[in-house]
Motif scaffolding. Sequence first.
Motif, PDB file in Angstrom:
ATOM      1  N   LEU A 226     -33.800 -40.637  -6.493  1.00  0.00           N
ATOM      2  CA  LEU A 226     -33.229 -39.424  -5.631  1.00  0.00           C
ATOM      3  C   LEU A 226     -33.378 -38.164  -6.158  1.00  0.00           C
ATOM      4  CD1 LEU A 226     -30.106 -41.595  -4.477  1.00  0.00           C
ATOM      5  CD2 LEU A 226     -32.368 -41.021  -3.338  1.00  0.00           C
ATOM      6  N   LYS A 227     -33.028 -38.080  -7.495  1.00  0.00           N
ATOM      7  CA  LYS A 227     -33.239 -36.665  -8.349  1.00  0.00           C
ATOM      8  C   LYS A 227     -34.625 -36.441  -8.176  1.00  0.00           C
ATOM      9  CE  LYS A 227     -31.784 -36.982 -12.487  1.00  0.00           C
ATOM     10  NZ  LYS A 227     -31.339 -37.624 -13.868  1.00  0.00           N
ATOM     11  N   ALA A 228     -35.803 -37.211  -8.524  1.00  0.00           N
ATOM     12  CA  ALA A 228     -37.179 -36.856  -8.175  1.00  0.00           C
ATOM     13  C   ALA A 228     -37.400 -36.238  -6.764  1.00  0.00           C
ATOM     14  CB  ALA A 228     -38.222 -37.766  -8.452  1.00  0.00           C
ATOM     15  N   PHE A 229     -36.880 -37.128  -5.974  1.00  0.00           N
ATOM     16  CA  PHE A 229     -37.019 -36.547  -4.303  1.00  0.00           C
ATOM     17  C   PHE A 229     -36.241 -35.296  -4.097  1.00  0.00           C
ATOM     18  CE2 PHE A 229     -37.551 -41.043  -2.299  1.00  0.00           C
ATOM     19  CZ  PHE A 229     -38.730 -41.200  -3.025  1.00  0.00           C
ATOM     20  N   THR A 230     -35.368 -34.825  -4.762  1.00  0.00           N
ATOM     21  CA  THR A 230     -34.344 -33.700  -4.742  1.00  0.00           C
ATOM     22  C   THR A 230     -35.113 -32.569  -5.468  1.00  0.00           C
ATOM     23  OG1 THR A 230     -32.627 -35.084  -4.365  1.00  0.00           O
ATOM     24  CG2 THR A 230     -32.450 -32.506  -4.786  1.00  0.00           C
ATOM     25  N   PHE A 231     -35.478 -32.659  -6.626  1.00  0.00           N
ATOM     26  CA  PHE A 231     -35.880 -31.613  -7.719  1.00  0.00           C
ATOM     27  C   PHE A 231     -37.484 -31.258  -7.849  1.00  0.00           C
ATOM     28  CE2 PHE A 231     -31.565 -32.923  -8.653  1.00  0.00           C
ATOM     29  CZ  PHE A 231     -30.764 -31.854  -8.096  1.00  0.00           C
ATOM     30  N   ASP A 232     -38.075 -32.262  -7.505  1.00  0.00           N
ATOM     31  CA  ASP A 232     -39.877 -32.257  -8.079  1.00  0.00           C
ATOM     32  C   ASP A 232     -40.455 -32.064  -7.073  1.00  0.00           C
ATOM     33  OD1 ASP A 232     -38.158 -32.915 -10.481  1.00  0.00           O
ATOM     34  OD2 ASP A 232     -39.160 -35.035 -10.637  1.00  0.00           O
ATOM     35  N   ASP A 233     -39.991 -31.413  -5.926  1.00  0.00           N
ATOM     36  CA  ASP A 233     -41.145 -30.796  -4.800  1.00  0.00           C
ATOM     37  C   ASP A 233     -41.931 -32.016  -4.313  1.00  0.00           C
ATOM     38  OD1 ASP A 233     -42.005 -28.982  -3.222  1.00  0.00           O
ATOM     39  OD2 ASP A 233     -43.535 -28.128  -4.677  1.00  0.00           O
ATOM     40  N   PRO A 234     -41.388 -33.003  -3.772  1.00  0.00           N
ATOM     41  CA  PRO A 234     -42.269 -34.151  -3.521  1.00  0.00           C
ATOM     42  C   PRO A 234     -43.172 -33.907  -2.194  1.00  0.00           C
ATOM     43  CG  PRO A 234     -39.964 -34.337  -2.737  1.00  0.00           C
ATOM     44  CD  PRO A 234     -39.986 -33.167  -3.430  1.00  0.00           C
ATOM     45  N   ASP A 235     -42.790 -32.700  -1.506  1.00  0.00           N
ATOM     46  CA  ASP A 235     -43.669 -32.548  -0.380  1.00  0.00           C
ATOM     47  C   ASP A 235     -44.636 -31.432  -0.439  1.00  0.00           C
ATOM     48  OD1 ASP A 235     -41.982 -30.482  -0.561  1.00  0.00           O
ATOM     49  OD2 ASP A 235     -41.210 -30.427   1.450  1.00  0.00           O
ATOM     50  N   GLY A 236     -44.685 -31.022  -2.066  1.00  0.00           N
ATOM     51  CA  GLY A 236     -45.564 -29.920  -2.509  1.00  0.00           C
ATOM     52  C   GLY A 236     -45.573 -28.780  -1.833  1.00  0.00           C
ATOM     53  N   ASN A 237     -44.583 -27.992  -1.131  1.00  0.00           N
ATOM     54  CA  ASN A 237     -44.508 -26.990  -0.367  1.00  0.00           C
ATOM     55  C   ASN A 237     -44.015 -25.825  -1.309  1.00  0.00           C
ATOM     56  OD1 ASN A 237     -41.700 -27.483  -0.642  1.00  0.00           O
ATOM     57  ND2 ASN A 237     -41.610 -26.813   1.583  1.00  0.00           N
TER      58      ASN A 237
END
Length: 568
Positions: A226-237
């Motif tokens: 969840l931390k990665a999904f929130t802070f690591d720009d998973p959608d690359g925008n």
Amino acid sequence: MKKLAKKLSFAAISGALLLTAACANQEASKEEKKVDVASLPEAGDFSKQLDLNLSGSITRGKAEDGNYVQKRLEEQFNIKISNTKVDTWNADQVNLMVASGDLPDTFAFTTGGKTAQELYDSGLTRTISKEMLEKYAPRYMKMLSENASGTKRNLLKGTENEYVALIGQYAHVDGLVWAPTFRLDWLEKLGIEPPGEIKQVGPSGGREKIYYTDGAYTLEELEEVLKAFTFDDPDGNGKDDTYGISPWNNNINWAHTLMGSFGIALQPNYNLLEDGKLVTTEISKNYKEFLKLMAKWYKMGLIDPEFTTLDDKKSWEKYKQGKIGYYVAQPSYMAMDDWAKGRAPQNIVENPNSTAKVLGTLPEIGKNGQQGEGAYIPVGNLADAFYVSKDVTDEELARILQVFDYINFDNEARWTLYGEVGVHSDWEGEPEKSALKVRPEFAAEEGNSGFWAYNFRTYDKERVSWFQSEYTSKLKNELYAREDVKEKMLIRPYKYDLLNETNIKEVEKRYKGQLDTVVSEFRMKAIVGEVDIDKEWDNYVENWKNNGGNEVLAELEKAPKVSDLMKQ
């Protein structure tokens, strides 16, 4: 069929009953005349034509006179059917029908939220003897005997052989009803390994973008995801605009598996032993720990802060925007069944141009190895009620039971639901392994076909396969309804009043509104940090108890253990 696969419950009819004179009471129930079954025709003897006014679970008053199913049933059982022209899902229409006393011979709606015993005591229904069921509805009795405490359900108080209603089999909610899902394309982009070997749900139509695994993340692993999904720009925008999880505010379905990782289920009357004392989930220490974890995730920024303004439908829309990484869903959602279109997570892959991928897993694993979710039905898989009107004679009841037994429990009677395959309906995919779709020239329900017009809501596993896709069946058979999964992960209450031996239903009616308010308000304030959970917990528990909770606990103490009920 949407109303069949969604969280299925009848249209509960509210409002006061406008009953006219001469209603029976409990004393009168003792005077119920014993049926002389030996004097009635043998099973299969339809030599005398009878007139019956029939309705079922999906009666909306739209069955056309002389419809296909009606004609076949009339010929097979030598009956003349009067179709119920009332929408039995409409409170006003039902109340008027009840006030006039003009009830159909059979019905599956409820009136004023009354129990089966209360309907009988009000003079609306008659009893059905076990002897008559054994003679005229043997398939039904076999089903009862194969389900936990089945033959003890709906017995008239003080008797062991008179039933105030019949009950249905709910194989469609067997196993896990909810499961966690993740944006698989995000996991891949972020270099996070899925928990176990993954498989595709289906070959095309968007299903090739949805996967499943019998692995599961621990709560600690889930937090890192969840931390990665929130802070690591998973959608690359390049923007900080994604969240790990997005709950919603109109029910608690979003938390079923998360609470399961604490060994609890937040459903009516779910309770457990804690330090040797009976407590409901709402005031348990494990529920407190669940709230503390949610408050921690909210403070960390992992939870979408807009969830307080979103109901489930708005939450689906938010997910479709591609900003949420974790979502709880039913297997039918993942299988992209027709009735679930637009729901998360399938809505993210419905567009053929979408590059999103979704992964369904087993429920999260808590620190003590706890894993699962509350069983949809607390004890066994039986639910709902089918009633016979007080004015039905013994001779008419004998015929009704034979029709009931055939159309609901003999799977040769599939034609009452879908007609003849190749004439009225067709297989969605592989014959006998996929859902049946009624052809457009015939009404899917009632109308010119008469499909579902007289049937009760009861399904064994074969019948479930007629209305759920082969891909949902695949997910359930291979994972979510697998025997080892059910045995390990279905959470059941410690005690439950299955056989109406306490006053819990009356107590619930009296205090439900205020207790729900106490629980929901504290839950929301706790998650968003408006209250200190540790400091306010004792006050919350006391408030819950003082608003009817003590009465609830007192009645639950009188109820039998679920472990004993499951053995009967």
